[in-house]
Design a protein around this motif. Sequence first.
Motif, PDB file in Angstrom:
ATOM      1  N   GLU A 460       0.848  -1.188   0.000  1.00 55.20           N
ATOM      2  CA  GLU A 460       0.000   0.000   0.000  1.00 55.20           C
ATOM      3  C   GLU A 460       0.888   1.244   0.000  1.00 55.20           C
ATOM      4  OE1 GLU A 460      -3.905   1.976   2.131  1.00 55.20           O
ATOM      5  OE2 GLU A 460      -3.097   0.063   2.866  1.00 55.20           O
ATOM      6  N   THR A 462       1.852   5.055   0.307  1.00 58.60           N
ATOM      7  CA  THR A 462       1.414   6.176   1.133  1.00 58.60           C
ATOM      8  C   THR A 462       2.143   7.437   0.687  1.00 58.60           C
ATOM      9  OG1 THR A 462       3.151   5.842   2.775  1.00 58.60           O
ATOM     10  CG2 THR A 462       1.080   4.620   3.094  1.00 58.60           C
ATOM     11  N   LEU A 629      -5.370   9.333  -0.862  1.00 59.22           N
ATOM     12  CA  LEU A 629      -3.971   9.442  -1.260  1.00 59.22           C
ATOM     13  C   LEU A 629      -3.769  10.622  -2.212  1.00 59.22           C
ATOM     14  CD1 LEU A 629      -1.074   8.311  -1.298  1.00 59.22           C
ATOM     15  CD2 LEU A 629      -1.767   6.868  -3.230  1.00 59.22           C
TER      16      LEU A 629
END
Length: 666
Positions: A460, A462, A629
């Motif tokens: 994931e 970030t 995001l």
Amino acid sequence: MTHPYGHLFEPITIGPKEAKNRIWMTAHSTQLVKDHNFTDRHVAYYAERAKGGVGVITMEAMATHPTTQPYEGKIFAFDRAVVPNYQKLSAAVHEHGALLLAQPWHRGRETNGVVNRLPVWAPSSIPCTVYREMPHVMDESNIAEIVEGYTLAARYAAEGGLDGVEVHGLAHGYLLGQFLSPATNHRTDQYGGSDENRLRLVLEIIERTRYEVGSDLIVGVRINGDDGEVESGLRTEHWAQIARSIADTGLIDYVSVSQGTYQNRMLIYPTTPREQGYQVDATRQIKQMVPELPVVVAGRMTSPEKAEHAIASGAADMVGMARTLIADPEWPRKAQEQRERDIRPCVGANHCMASIVSAPLACIHNPAVGREAEMGTGTLEQVVTPRSVAVVGGGPGGMRAALTLAQRGHEVTLFERGTELGGQVNWIARSESYSEWGSIAGWLITQLQDTSVKIELGVEATVESLAAGGYDSVVVATGSSPLRHGWSMNHPARWGSGDQLPGVDQFNVVTMQEALQDHTQLGPQVMVFDDLGTRHAVVVAEHLQKNRHQVELVTSLSSVAPELAGTRDVGWVHKRLRTAGVVFTPNREVAGVDEDVVTLRDVHTDETEQREPVDSLVLVTGSKAEDALLHGLLQAGVEVRAIGDCVSPRRVFNAIWEAELAAREI
């Protein structure tokens, strides 16, 4: 070594001309038209397919009379203004060794007078099941006008330097087919009452067409191999005899075979799960009746193997393709070079059909369609200074962006927090009827394997990790997630209240994604609530019904999945689901859930009713953009581009389209 598709790439004589191979691009609407004429976008569109290696191209159906205008975007083949553009088109196509034909046609009753403000013309006053407008019964002066329109169309095709004319209107239940069929021709004059009389108009038009183009150009016909389940309609044996009667005139050089009328349009341009090559058997019977003429087979001819077999087995001499070559104009070249894995597949989504309702032609996963001059083969510019680019999200949009970026020479890393690539397409592909949709993702995955893209699964991304990675640019393709609040669009104020519909937080209320991922967690009695009218609800309903759940499909709309009218398969989908046992309940919304009792509200009268037991409720009520995001990167001052559902939840096409644009900008 013998080529596996040797028959497919043999030259063939078609009357006075020779085609370099057996691949024929059949006619289809593009909506690239301006002022009833061709445009430079047409030139680029057809030249792209010729450059891709196709042997013959029949251009889109062109009107032979003002009474055949279902929409503004129709070429007037009877207007001499087409000649200069024919010359441009023929020059562009001939440069790549392909033949180019015109296709004059008239829709007859299968249209309306909304655009042209004229009455619909037909042999008898029987309305079409789609347009439902009562036609004017053509008299002999009207018939003479139609013959003259076809005559002018042939004359201008010859003047424009084309290679021939394909007389259309026999197939698909159009005007000439309406004259041919006893189901739609109830006349008692010289154009009705017997097989000979019903064929009279067709033969008159073919005779005039041959006279206009002479012996140096091709004349062919497009016919049906089967009208389908139409009472008193023409079946394969009837069409075989019609083909024989036309061939006996000695005036035609080939027969192109299709199927269907507007009463069963899924024989004309079927979506998945219709099998590939479904028209081969009927076409074989036509070929047996006219063995001396080249015969073209069509009908979801999507794979080189299927195309080769159709010719090798004697079912046909050439293979017709439309949607296959929309999806990948380089299909012939890739097949000849045995690069089957590189062929972008037609998945039978019919986004091409839906697009031309209100815009030019498009493909669900070929963003260059209709914009070949700007985005077609050979237009991708290599970067002078490669950049390091992160793409976040492994759905179709993210993969398309990564692929194009890598092809341009950038250093690309693709992050996907899940364990597989594909995104929401994978949900749909879990349904047996829509398994072909998985090829949208499958093709992109295959293409990425031939690039230097670094793929990070189960990671994931970030703001912090992307900043630490030192990327010059980021493409965010984080998609969307299903809404769970349960409110229909009839209650916009509720969407901002933070409240949920009573009971939707129960364990037995799930999203479409959850239902498709693991249907075994659902009970035997399932309700699917649809507030969108798109394909989503019917996909999950059909999947669950096939897996032995009893499904009631409830929708707040007046009918189930009305948006499928654009892809032309709404009737076919309704038939499949209802035959399978799915119960349709329109004009209702979910008002509340209490354990296994669901309260429905009539959206018009506000009356309520209850369903029990409902073991599981599946919500199909829209999605929310996963844009956290994106906003984080913007606040951090990172160079970022957002594509697809994280901007606004929409279609697969939009994600791929925006991905291509973004990747070309960086």
